[in-house]
Design a protein around this motif. Sequence first.
Motif, short mmCIF file in Angstrom:
data_model
loop_
_atom_site.label_atom_id
_atom_site.label_comp_id
_atom_site.label_asym_id
_atom_site.label_seq_id
_atom_site.Cartn_x
_atom_site.Cartn_y
_atom_site.Cartn_z
N UNK A 1 -7.91 -38.54 -13.39
CA UNK A 1 -8.60 -39.27 -13.44
C UNK A 1 -10.13 -38.55 -13.26
N UNK A 2 -10.92 -37.97 -12.31
CA UNK A 2 -11.74 -37.66 -12.55
C UNK A 2 -12.40 -36.89 -13.78
N UNK A 3 -12.98 -36.94 -14.54
CA UNK A 3 -13.39 -35.64 -16.05
C UNK A 3 -15.11 -36.82 -16.55
N UNK A 4 -15.18 -35.26 -17.26
CA UNK A 4 -16.86 -35.42 -17.40
C UNK A 4 -16.28 -34.74 -19.01
N UNK A 5 -17.84 -35.19 -19.28
CA UNK A 5 -17.90 -34.76 -20.99
C UNK A 5 -18.12 -33.18 -21.36
N UNK A 6 -19.59 -32.79 -19.76
CA UNK A 6 -20.68 -32.31 -19.97
C UNK A 6 -20.28 -31.49 -18.54
N UNK A 7 -19.95 -30.13 -18.16
CA UNK A 7 -19.75 -29.66 -17.34
C UNK A 7 -20.82 -28.84 -16.91
N UNK A 8 -21.04 -28.86 -14.99
CA UNK A 8 -22.71 -27.70 -15.15
C UNK A 8 -23.47 -28.13 -14.22
N UNK A 9 -23.98 -27.43 -14.11
CA UNK A 9 -25.38 -28.23 -13.39
C UNK A 9 -26.67 -28.60 -13.95
N UNK A 10 -27.16 -29.81 -13.49
CA UNK A 10 -28.26 -30.44 -14.27
C UNK A 10 -29.10 -30.96 -12.95
N UNK A 11 -30.22 -31.39 -13.41
CA UNK A 11 -31.13 -31.51 -12.66
C UNK A 11 -30.79 -33.39 -11.44
N UNK B 1 -2.28 -42.20 -19.20
CA UNK B 1 -3.77 -42.51 -20.17
C UNK B 1 -4.68 -42.71 -18.44
N UNK B 2 -5.68 -41.85 -18.96
CA UNK B 2 -7.14 -41.86 -18.65
C UNK B 2 -8.18 -42.75 -19.46
N UNK B 3 -8.64 -43.64 -18.86
CA UNK B 3 -10.50 -44.06 -19.57
C UNK B 3 -11.31 -43.31 -18.35
#
Length: 169
Positions: free
Chosen positions: A133-143, A86-88
Amino acid sequence: MTKQTMPPWQYGLGVGFAGLLTVGGAAMIIFGVNFVQEALAAKQWPVVAGEIKSVQIIREVDRNGSTRVETHHLKITYDYQMDGNAYTGDRYSLGDGSTASKRFNERSKAIAEKNKYPIGSAIDVFYKPTEPSLAILKPGVNFGTAVPIILGFIFLSTGLSLLILVIRN
């Protein structure tokens, strides 16, 4: 016209400072390129179902002289499981960190955005295959992922310009 020369201590200080800016700028560019590459690779990360645990509206106040600017943005906390562990997470994207939305000048707009993420609802979570344990909701390049490259070029060009100026004098 007589060319004015610098005392040795000023010359050394100028070369040292210019060198520091140049090396620091180059290091930031290298870091930035790696960061952008990771952000691009994140689009290919595996996806697992997650669950929204909390959504907070974060209020920030910036003062610029006598002007006071208040903004609001979201911070989302989510749980997910991978291989029985389980991860948060609370990271939105690689460039934005935990800031899950653009900044709103009005709290009512932040509340409307918050309502898009009901607690307990399912959400796609992208996790790094070598480091779940490294997770994101929105992948990709941003500013935010491009900022180190931009700052690196500013420092590098300033350092090189200063170095040329010091050497010529």
